[in-house]
Design a protein around this motif. Structure first.
Motif, mmCIF file in Angstrom:
data_model
loop_
_atom_site.group_PDB
_atom_site.id
_atom_site.type_symbol
_atom_site.label_atom_id
_atom_site.label_comp_id
_atom_site.label_asym_id
_atom_site.label_seq_id
_atom_site.Cartn_x
_atom_site.Cartn_y
_atom_site.Cartn_z
ATOM 1 N N LEU A 15 0.816 -1.206 0.000
ATOM 2 C CA LEU A 15 0.000 0.000 0.000
ATOM 3 C C LEU A 15 0.857 1.267 0.000
ATOM 4 C CD1 LEU A 15 -2.917 -0.834 2.479
ATOM 5 C CD2 LEU A 15 -3.103 -0.463 0.018
ATOM 6 N N ILE A 16 1.955 1.250 0.741
ATOM 7 C CA ILE A 16 2.765 2.457 0.902
ATOM 8 C C ILE A 16 3.974 2.465 -0.021
ATOM 9 C CG2 ILE A 16 2.062 2.668 3.306
ATOM 10 C CD1 ILE A 16 4.854 1.636 4.080
ATOM 11 N N MET A 17 4.056 1.515 -0.955
ATOM 12 C CA MET A 17 5.243 1.419 -1.813
ATOM 13 C C MET A 17 5.532 2.700 -2.598
ATOM 14 S SD MET A 17 7.826 -0.302 -2.426
ATOM 15 C CE MET A 17 7.330 -1.754 -1.499
ATOM 16 N N PRO A 18 4.517 3.424 -3.129
ATOM 17 C CA PRO A 18 4.855 4.700 -3.795
ATOM 18 C C PRO A 18 5.549 5.687 -2.863
ATOM 19 C CG PRO A 18 2.647 4.001 -4.398
ATOM 20 C CD PRO A 18 3.094 3.080 -3.304
ATOM 21 N N GLY A 19 5.101 5.768 -1.604
ATOM 22 C CA GLY A 19 5.761 6.655 -0.656
ATOM 23 C C GLY A 19 7.161 6.183 -0.315
ATOM 24 N N VAL A 20 7.348 4.876 -0.210
ATOM 25 C CA VAL A 20 8.683 4.334 0.057
ATOM 26 C C VAL A 20 9.623 4.635 -1.112
ATOM 27 C CG1 VAL A 20 10.000 2.223 0.458
ATOM 28 C CG2 VAL A 20 7.788 2.532 1.567
ATOM 29 N N ALA A 21 9.112 4.462 -2.332
ATOM 30 C CA ALA A 21 9.951 4.722 -3.513
ATOM 31 C C ALA A 21 10.335 6.195 -3.599
ATOM 32 C CB ALA A 21 9.212 4.290 -4.777
ATOM 33 N N ALA A 22 9.362 7.090 -3.371
ATOM 34 C CA ALA A 22 9.658 8.518 -3.416
ATOM 35 C C ALA A 22 10.648 8.905 -2.323
ATOM 36 C CB ALA A 22 8.369 9.323 -3.279
ATOM 37 N N GLY A 23 10.459 8.379 -1.124
ATOM 38 C CA GLY A 23 11.387 8.665 -0.040
ATOM 39 C C GLY A 23 12.779 8.133 -0.315
ATOM 40 N N ALA A 24 12.869 6.953 -0.935
ATOM 41 C CA ALA A 24 14.178 6.392 -1.260
ATOM 42 C C ALA A 24 14.898 7.224 -2.310
ATOM 43 C CB ALA A 24 14.012 4.951 -1.750
ATOM 44 N N VAL A 25 14.165 7.724 -3.283
ATOM 45 C CA VAL A 25 14.783 8.563 -4.319
ATOM 46 C C VAL A 25 15.304 9.861 -3.711
ATOM 47 C CG1 VAL A 25 14.314 9.897 -6.406
ATOM 48 C CG2 VAL A 25 13.451 7.563 -6.202
ATOM 49 N N LEU A 26 14.476 10.492 -2.867
ATOM 50 C CA LEU A 26 14.931 11.722 -2.203
ATOM 51 C C LEU A 26 16.129 11.445 -1.305
ATOM 52 C CD1 LEU A 26 11.540 13.398 -1.211
ATOM 53 C CD2 LEU A 26 13.174 14.211 -2.904
ATOM 54 N N CYS A 27 16.070 10.328 -0.601
ATOM 55 C CA CYS A 27 17.168 9.950 0.286
ATOM 56 C C CYS A 27 18.456 9.753 -0.509
ATOM 57 C CB CYS A 27 16.779 8.673 1.032
ATOM 58 S SG CYS A 27 18.006 8.069 2.195
ATOM 59 N N TRP A 28 18.358 9.070 -1.639
ATOM 60 C CA TRP A 28 19.533 8.822 -2.471
ATOM 61 C C TRP A 28 20.106 10.122 -3.021
ATOM 62 C CZ3 TRP A 28 20.882 9.419 -7.658
ATOM 63 C CH2 TRP A 28 21.991 8.690 -8.084
ATOM 64 N N ALA A 29 19.235 11.018 -3.464
ATOM 65 C CA ALA A 29 19.703 12.297 -3.997
ATOM 66 C C ALA A 29 20.371 13.135 -2.912
ATOM 67 C CB ALA A 29 18.531 13.061 -4.612
ATOM 68 N N ARG A 30 19.803 13.133 -1.715
ATOM 69 C CA ARG A 30 20.406 13.893 -0.617
ATOM 70 C C ARG A 30 21.760 13.310 -0.228
ATOM 71 N NH1 ARG A 30 22.901 16.514 1.881
ATOM 72 N NH2 ARG A 30 22.519 17.737 3.754
ATOM 73 N N ALA A 31 21.859 11.983 -0.210
ATOM 74 C CA ALA A 31 23.130 11.346 0.109
ATOM 75 C C ALA A 31 24.177 11.644 -0.959
ATOM 76 C CB ALA A 31 22.932 9.842 0.262
ATOM 77 N N LEU A 32 23.762 11.671 -2.214
ATOM 78 C CA LEU A 32 24.703 11.932 -3.298
ATOM 79 C C LEU A 32 25.292 13.338 -3.207
ATOM 80 C CD1 LEU A 32 25.816 10.636 -5.965
ATOM 81 C CD2 LEU A 32 24.026 11.928 -7.143
ATOM 82 N N GLY A 33 24.507 14.298 -2.741
ATOM 83 C CA GLY A 33 24.977 15.676 -2.669
ATOM 84 C C GLY A 33 25.533 16.091 -1.332
ATOM 85 N N GLU A 34 25.693 15.172 -0.404
ATOM 86 C CA GLU A 34 26.166 15.541 0.931
ATOM 87 C C GLU A 34 27.637 15.972 0.893
ATOM 88 O OE1 GLU A 34 27.152 16.356 4.635
ATOM 89 O OE2 GLU A 34 25.173 16.328 3.734
ATOM 90 N N PHE A 35 27.933 17.056 1.627
ATOM 91 C CA PHE A 35 29.291 17.603 1.657
ATOM 92 C C PHE A 35 29.798 17.824 3.080
ATOM 93 C CE2 PHE A 35 32.030 21.350 1.980
ATOM 94 C CZ PHE A 35 33.100 20.952 1.193
ATOM 95 N N GLY A 36 29.063 18.614 3.870
ATOM 96 C CA GLY A 36 29.576 19.068 5.160
ATOM 97 C C GLY A 36 29.875 17.951 6.135
ATOM 98 N N ALA A 37 28.904 17.067 6.366
ATOM 99 C CA ALA A 37 29.111 15.964 7.305
ATOM 100 C C ALA A 37 30.169 15.000 6.788
ATOM 101 C CB ALA A 37 27.795 15.234 7.547
ATOM 102 N N THR A 38 30.232 14.831 5.470
ATOM 103 C CA THR A 38 31.205 13.903 4.894
ATOM 104 C C THR A 38 32.632 14.385 5.100
ATOM 105 O OG1 THR A 38 29.605 13.204 3.226
ATOM 106 C CG2 THR A 38 31.909 12.730 2.789
#
Length: 287
Positions: free
Chosen positions: A209-232
């Motif tokens: 039921l929640i798979m669209p929300g999981v997919a959208a959250g995973a995409v946003l999560c991946w994009a945020r991780a890809l652009g991370e600078f300060g903490a890295t």
């Protein structure tokens, strides 16, 4: 005797768009006020002009050669691997956390939700310092990990993954929690009445039921991780082939080779555009 039939009364309904569907919004007719148009145009220019400048100054003639340079491919490979692994970690930990916040009532739930979303507003450098204090060699947990398992996280590729997961997980949790709150629980209740266990209900009913929300959250999560600078750069450093991801490579190249920095920035810009295009139907309500 004569019987009277009540006349049918047409009640006003919602505005209809093309094809008889309800209109999503109604456009404003007439001349718009300049007090709104002028700052809107300035705001649009403020957001678009830097991106346009990046495209204009890009070395398009040497772009293929620069993209094929070993240091660029190395940073790109490391970024993709670390962002993907960090997203997997966020899925493994964030989906159960979102379910807990959405479906279980416990004392201090609001406080827990606030703590989960803190990395969204926390400066990334502060997040890196916090990770050092906890997972560093002399940190609260890091010294135990090194003494017991011989695991050292700071200034390693695993440290990059930890830093990216720390800053990206709130995006996944918020998206999945929203999907859980919007899901129809009657399907879960029906499965429970048929004898399904809580785990079976979650795996066979709730998760689809929640798979669209999981997919959208995973995409946003991946994009945020890809652009991370300060903490890295604070927690993992900037070592070629080990912790130098694309954002760190952009920062380093900007001081020595500005054209290389533009090329790396174009790659990250292209990824951002692709992510936004894939989530357009979820965020925007365009015809």
């Amino acid at each position: 005797m004569s019987s009277s039939v009540p006349e049918q009364v047409d009640l006003p309904g919602p505005p209809r768009g093309s094809g008889g569907r309800p209109a999503a919004s109604r456009e404003v007719s007439g001349r718009p006020p300049w007090m709104l148009v002028l700052p809107a145009v300035v705001g649009l220019a403020f957001l678009v002009l830097p991106l346009a400048g990046l495209l204009i100054r890009a070395p398009w003639s040497t772009l293929p050669q620069r993209l094929a340079e070993p240091q660029v491919l190395e940073a790109l490979r490391l970024s993709l691997v670390c962002a993907t692994v960090a997203t997997a970690v966020c899925l493994l930990l964030g989906v159960p956390l979102a379910w807990l916040l959405a479906r279980v009532s416990f004392p201090g739930r609001r406080l827990v939700r606030a703590l989960v979303t803190v990395p969204l507003v926390l400066p990334p450098v502060v997040g890196g310092v916090a990770l050092l204090l906890v997972l560093g060699r002399r940190g609260l947990v890091g010294q135990w990990l090194e003494a017991t398992f011989g695991v050292t996280l700071p200034f390693t590729t695993m440290g990059v993954i930890v830093a990216e997961a720390f800053v990206a997980m709130p995006f996944l949790v918020i998206s999945v929690e929203g999907a859980l709150r919007g899901a129809d629980q009657r399907f879960e209740e029906a499965a429970a009445t048929l004898g399904a266990s809580r785990w079976t209900v979650f795996r066979r009913v709730t998760l689809p039921l929640i798979m669209p929300g999981v997919a959208a959250g995973a995409v946003l999560c991946w994009a945020r991780a890809l652009g991370e600078f300060g903490a890295t750069i604070t927690f993992a450093g900037n070592f070629p082939g080990t912790t130098r991801t694309m954002p760190l490579a952009v920062y380093l190249a900007l001081e020595t080779d500005p054209e290389a920095a533009i090329v790396l920035s174009l790659v990250l810009l292209a990824v951002s555009v692709i992510i936004l295009a894939s989530l357009r139907d979820r965020w925007a309500n365009t015809p």
